[in-house]
Design a protein around this motif. Structure first.
Motif, short mmCIF file in Angstrom:
data_model
loop_
_atom_site.label_atom_id
_atom_site.label_comp_id
_atom_site.label_asym_id
_atom_site.label_seq_id
_atom_site.Cartn_x
_atom_site.Cartn_y
_atom_site.Cartn_z
N PRO A 117 0.72 -1.43 -0.16
CA PRO A 117 0.03 0.38 0.36
C PRO A 117 0.99 1.34 0.32
O PRO A 117 0.36 2.37 -0.70
CB PRO A 117 -0.41 -0.28 1.09
N TRP A 118 2.29 1.35 0.51
CA TRP A 118 2.80 2.59 0.36
C TRP A 118 3.45 2.28 -0.18
O TRP A 118 4.27 3.50 -0.90
CB TRP A 118 4.22 2.37 2.10
N ILE A 119 3.51 2.14 -1.76
CA ILE A 119 4.55 1.83 -3.13
C ILE A 119 3.24 2.48 -3.96
O ILE A 119 2.40 1.80 -4.24
CB ILE A 119 4.45 0.52 -3.90
N LYS A 120 3.66 3.53 -4.67
CA LYS A 120 3.03 4.36 -5.90
C LYS A 120 3.14 3.99 -6.85
O LYS A 120 4.06 3.28 -7.58
CB LYS A 120 3.58 6.32 -5.53
N ALA A 121 2.38 4.07 -7.64
CA ALA A 121 2.18 3.34 -9.31
C ALA A 121 2.83 4.36 -10.08
O ALA A 121 3.58 5.59 -9.57
CB ALA A 121 0.69 3.14 -9.62
N VAL A 122 4.20 3.56 -11.00
CA VAL A 122 4.89 4.61 -11.96
C VAL A 122 4.00 5.19 -12.52
O VAL A 122 2.93 4.32 -13.56
CB VAL A 122 5.93 3.37 -12.52
N SER A 123 4.36 6.34 -12.63
CA SER A 123 3.12 6.99 -13.66
C SER A 123 3.57 6.34 -15.05
O SER A 123 4.90 6.96 -15.70
CB SER A 123 3.44 8.61 -13.36
N GLY A 124 2.86 7.53 -15.70
CA GLY A 124 2.81 6.41 -17.22
C GLY A 124 3.41 5.01 -18.01
O GLY A 124 3.46 5.70 -19.16
N ILE A 125 2.69 4.18 -17.41
CA ILE A 125 3.32 2.77 -17.54
C ILE A 125 1.35 2.08 -17.59
O ILE A 125 1.58 2.51 -16.69
CB ILE A 125 4.57 2.07 -17.69
N PRO A 126 2.08 0.55 -18.75
CA PRO A 126 0.42 0.31 -17.61
C PRO A 126 0.46 -0.02 -16.62
O PRO A 126 1.42 -0.70 -16.36
CB PRO A 126 0.12 -0.52 -19.10
N GLN A 127 -0.80 -1.04 -16.11
CA GLN A 127 -0.78 -1.27 -15.14
C GLN A 127 -1.82 -2.11 -15.39
O GLN A 127 -2.95 -2.16 -15.86
CB GLN A 127 -1.78 0.15 -14.23
N PHE A 128 -1.22 -3.45 -14.43
CA PHE A 128 -2.59 -4.66 -14.73
C PHE A 128 -2.23 -4.99 -13.68
O PHE A 128 -1.80 -5.83 -12.27
CB PHE A 128 -2.09 -5.52 -15.45
N GLU A 129 -3.75 -5.31 -13.49
CA GLU A 129 -4.34 -5.96 -11.98
C GLU A 129 -3.51 -7.54 -11.92
O GLU A 129 -3.44 -7.71 -10.72
CB GLU A 129 -5.36 -6.96 -11.66
N ALA A 130 -3.28 -8.57 -12.91
CA ALA A 130 -2.98 -9.87 -12.29
C ALA A 130 -1.70 -10.08 -13.79
O ALA A 130 -1.53 -8.35 -13.91
CB ALA A 130 -4.05 -10.61 -12.72
N GLY A 131 -2.00 -11.23 -14.08
CA GLY A 131 -0.45 -11.10 -15.00
C GLY A 131 -0.47 -10.76 -15.99
O GLY A 131 -1.98 -9.95 -16.98
N ARG A 132 0.05 -10.81 -17.44
CA ARG A 132 -0.43 -10.63 -18.89
C ARG A 132 -1.26 -11.40 -19.14
O ARG A 132 -0.42 -12.80 -18.65
CB ARG A 132 1.45 -10.65 -19.59
#
Ligand SMILES: [Zn+2]
Ligand SMILES: [Zn+2]
Length: 133
Positions: A117-132
């Motif tokens: 919870p304390w790690i922010k998403a890297v902005s500007g790259i795709p985010q996926f809930e699970a795997g590819r």
């Protein structure tokens, strides 16, 4: 144009050479990575298998599912390579084992559902809930 680099484990018993041309790099927040490397996420780089070869192959091998094996150095414990049963045409390398890890930058994040919870998403790259897929 080839883009050859080397990497290996902490103690030097395992070494590899990789061509980073067209490399794709992922941040993985899955529980297997977290527990295996003892860190909040892993970073791995994917290249066609023809662009990777071992100079000194590690002996360590562990499986947490039917889907894949993980290769690691038996002497120092460094996790080096993920080998999926359905993706033998690809080499998936622990990017932080490159001699110069800053050569790669993250292209996407996967298993964000288990991101700490304390790690922010890297902005500007795709985010996926699970795997590819
Ligand atoms: Zn080692
Ligand atoms: Zn993972």
């Amino acid at each position: 144009m080839p883009n050859h680099h080397q990497g290996g484990c902490r103690c030097g018993a395992a070494r590899y050479e990789i061509d980073l041309s067209g490399a794709h790099t992922l941040i993985c927040h899955c529980d297997d990575c977290r527990q295996h490397i003892g860190a909040p996420f892993s970073v791995f780089t994917v290249v066609p298998s023809a662009q990777f070869h071992w100079l000194k192959k590690p002996e360590g091998r562990v499986t947490f599912s039917q889907r894949a094996a993980r290769l690691f150095c038996e002497r120092c414990g460094t996790y080096l390579k993920w080998e999926g049963v359905d993706s033998s045409d690809e080499a998936e390398i622990n990017a932080m084992t490159l001699d110069t890890p800053a050569l790669v930058t993250a292209d996407e994040e996967i298993f964000t559902r288990s991101r700490q919870p304390w790690i922010k998403a890297v902005s500007g790259i795709p985010q996926f809930e699970a795997g590819r897929n």
